[in-house]
Design an enzyme around this catalytic site. Structure first.
Site, PDB file in Angstrom:
ATOM      1  N   LYS A  53       0.838  -1.203   0.000  1.00  0.00           N
ATOM      2  CA  LYS A  53       0.000   0.000   0.000  1.00  0.00           C
ATOM      3  C   LYS A  53       0.876   1.258   0.000  1.00  0.00           C
ATOM      4  O   LYS A  53       0.594   2.221  -0.712  1.00  0.00           O
ATOM      5  CB  LYS A  53      -0.948  -0.023   1.215  1.00  0.00           C
ATOM      6  CG  LYS A  53      -2.032  -1.088   1.063  1.00  0.00           C
ATOM      7  CD  LYS A  53      -2.804  -1.392   2.342  1.00  0.00           C
ATOM      8  CE  LYS A  53      -3.735  -2.584   2.109  1.00  0.00           C
ATOM      9  NZ  LYS A  53      -4.465  -3.034   3.300  1.00  0.00           N
ATOM     10  N   GLN A  97      -5.064  -1.953   9.579  1.00  0.00           N
ATOM     11  CA  GLN A  97      -4.864  -3.238   8.902  1.00  0.00           C
ATOM     12  C   GLN A  97      -5.492  -4.371   9.716  1.00  0.00           C
ATOM     13  O   GLN A  97      -5.260  -4.491  10.912  1.00  0.00           O
ATOM     14  CB  GLN A  97      -3.357  -3.484   8.714  1.00  0.00           C
ATOM     15  CG  GLN A  97      -3.025  -4.713   7.903  1.00  0.00           C
ATOM     16  CD  GLN A  97      -3.485  -4.599   6.435  1.00  0.00           C
ATOM     17  OE1 GLN A  97      -3.275  -3.583   5.790  1.00  0.00           O
ATOM     18  NE2 GLN A  97      -4.111  -5.649   5.923  1.00  0.00           N
ATOM     19  N   ASP A 120     -11.167   2.362   3.866  1.00  0.00           N
ATOM     20  CA  ASP A 120     -11.546   0.957   3.656  1.00  0.00           C
ATOM     21  C   ASP A 120     -13.054   0.820   3.420  1.00  0.00           C
ATOM     22  O   ASP A 120     -13.523  -0.230   2.977  1.00  0.00           O
ATOM     23  CB  ASP A 120     -11.165   0.117   4.891  1.00  0.00           C
ATOM     24  CG  ASP A 120      -9.864  -0.643   4.686  1.00  0.00           C
ATOM     25  OD1 ASP A 120      -9.500  -0.889   3.517  1.00  0.00           O
ATOM     26  OD2 ASP A 120      -9.219  -0.983   5.695  1.00  0.00           O
TER      27      ASP A 120
END
Ligand code: NDP
Length: 284
Positions: A53, A97, A120
């Site tokens: 990322k 995460q 997200d």
């Protein structure tokens, strides 16, 4: 029939280049977009995802700032970190995460991320907007799948799409997006009877179950578009999808490889979401 491969690496690279151009233009008058990533603990797979990322952010001109907390952090300590990043004006996107260490409630912690920075798309307000068909930050893997279908001009309106898997991260949101685009959608899961009879009806088959090569040619209509979301590590260390790629490549109409399919596009969509969050925050 030989399947048309949908190259996620090439599509991701194109997407990042186009985001880079937009960001360069914005930066003439505005500060750099920033993505904060938060890792609790030291899961090796999570570290690889975070590194990928960060690489994609650098390619597009997004500043990525990584934060770690020890694996034994308490719920309150993680909340405190999230709230400080929520307040940080240099952070436009915030990603925690997953998975988290088992003592932490991931669903509750996700809800503490400012919905405007929730790149997200897991915050319930953003998921609610998706149900309504309203604008908001949408989960990255489902948007990656939709972009991959669109890249090949695969007809969605009126198609029968079958989604294997009903997670909040992939299965349910991609089913909503397919419905939004006019597909008739069947969602299958571990309790589905006669799975094969369902999957064989699909014009578009999205597979997100985490079972190595479960979907073989006998489960797929010839010429169907097959999107393999699965990422499974085999005993020999190699990665494979949920679909039997070798069996499908002479049977499906379109097929995504693993690795090099949905994974890299998901990361590109995260950078796109960061830009979307940034634009909304600088315009307010
Ligand atoms: P989850 O474990 O949350 O969900 C799996 C789903 O598959 C569940 O709904 C489960 O049913 C269903 N399922 C499991 N076994 C079967 C079966 N034999 N037949 C039918 N359905 C079954 O997984 P995720 O959605 O998070 O991820 C799925 C896969 O996608 C994983 O391999 C993951 O690593 C990968 N992934 C890849 C991403 C990428 O960027 N490429 C991003 C996110 C995930 P039930 O609900 O009944 O238990």
């Amino acid at each position: 029939m030989t399947a048309q491969l949908i190259d996620g690496l090439a599509l991701a690279s194109q997407k990042l280049q186009s985001l880079k151009q937009k960001i360069e233009t914005l930066r003439l008058t505005h500060p750099q977009p920033g993505l904060a990533t938060l890792l609790v603990g030291d899961d090796p797979a999570s570290r690889i995802y975070i590194r990928n990322k960060a690489r994609a952010c650098a390619e597009a001109g997004v500043c990525s700032i990584h934060h770690t907390l020890p694996a034994n952090s308490t719920f309150e300590e993680v909340v405190e970190k999230i709230e400080s990043l929520n307040q940080d004006p240099l952070v436009h996107g915030l990603l925690m995460q997953l998975p988290l260490p088992p003592h932490l409630d991931a669903k509750k912690l996700t809800q503490r991320i400012d919905r405007r920075k929730d790149v997200d798309g897991f915050n319930w307000q953003n998921l609610g907007a998706l149900v309504e068909g309203a604008s908001g930050l949408r989960p990255c893997t489902p948007t990656a799948i939709m972009a991959m279908l669109e890249s090949q001009k695969i007809p969605i309106k009126g198609a029968h799409a079958v989604v294997l898997g009903r997670s909040t991260i992939v299965g349910k949101p991609v089913a909503l997006m397919l419905v939004e685009r006019g597909a008739t959608v069947t969602i299958c899961h571990s309790q589905t009877r006669a799975l094969e009879a369902m999957t064989r009806q699909a014009d578009i088959l999205v597979v997100a179950i985490g079972k190595p090569r479960l979907v073989g040619a006998h489960m797929v209509k010839a010429g169907a578009a097959v999107i393999d979301v699965g990422i499974n590590r085999l005993a020999d260390g190699k990665i494979c999808g949920d679909v039997d790629f070798e069996a499908l490549k002479e049977h499906a109409g379109w097929l995504t490889p693993v690795p090099g399919g949905v994974g890299p596009m998901t990361v590109a969509m995260l950078v796109e979401n960061t830009l979307q969050a940034y634009c909304a925050l600088i315009e307010k």
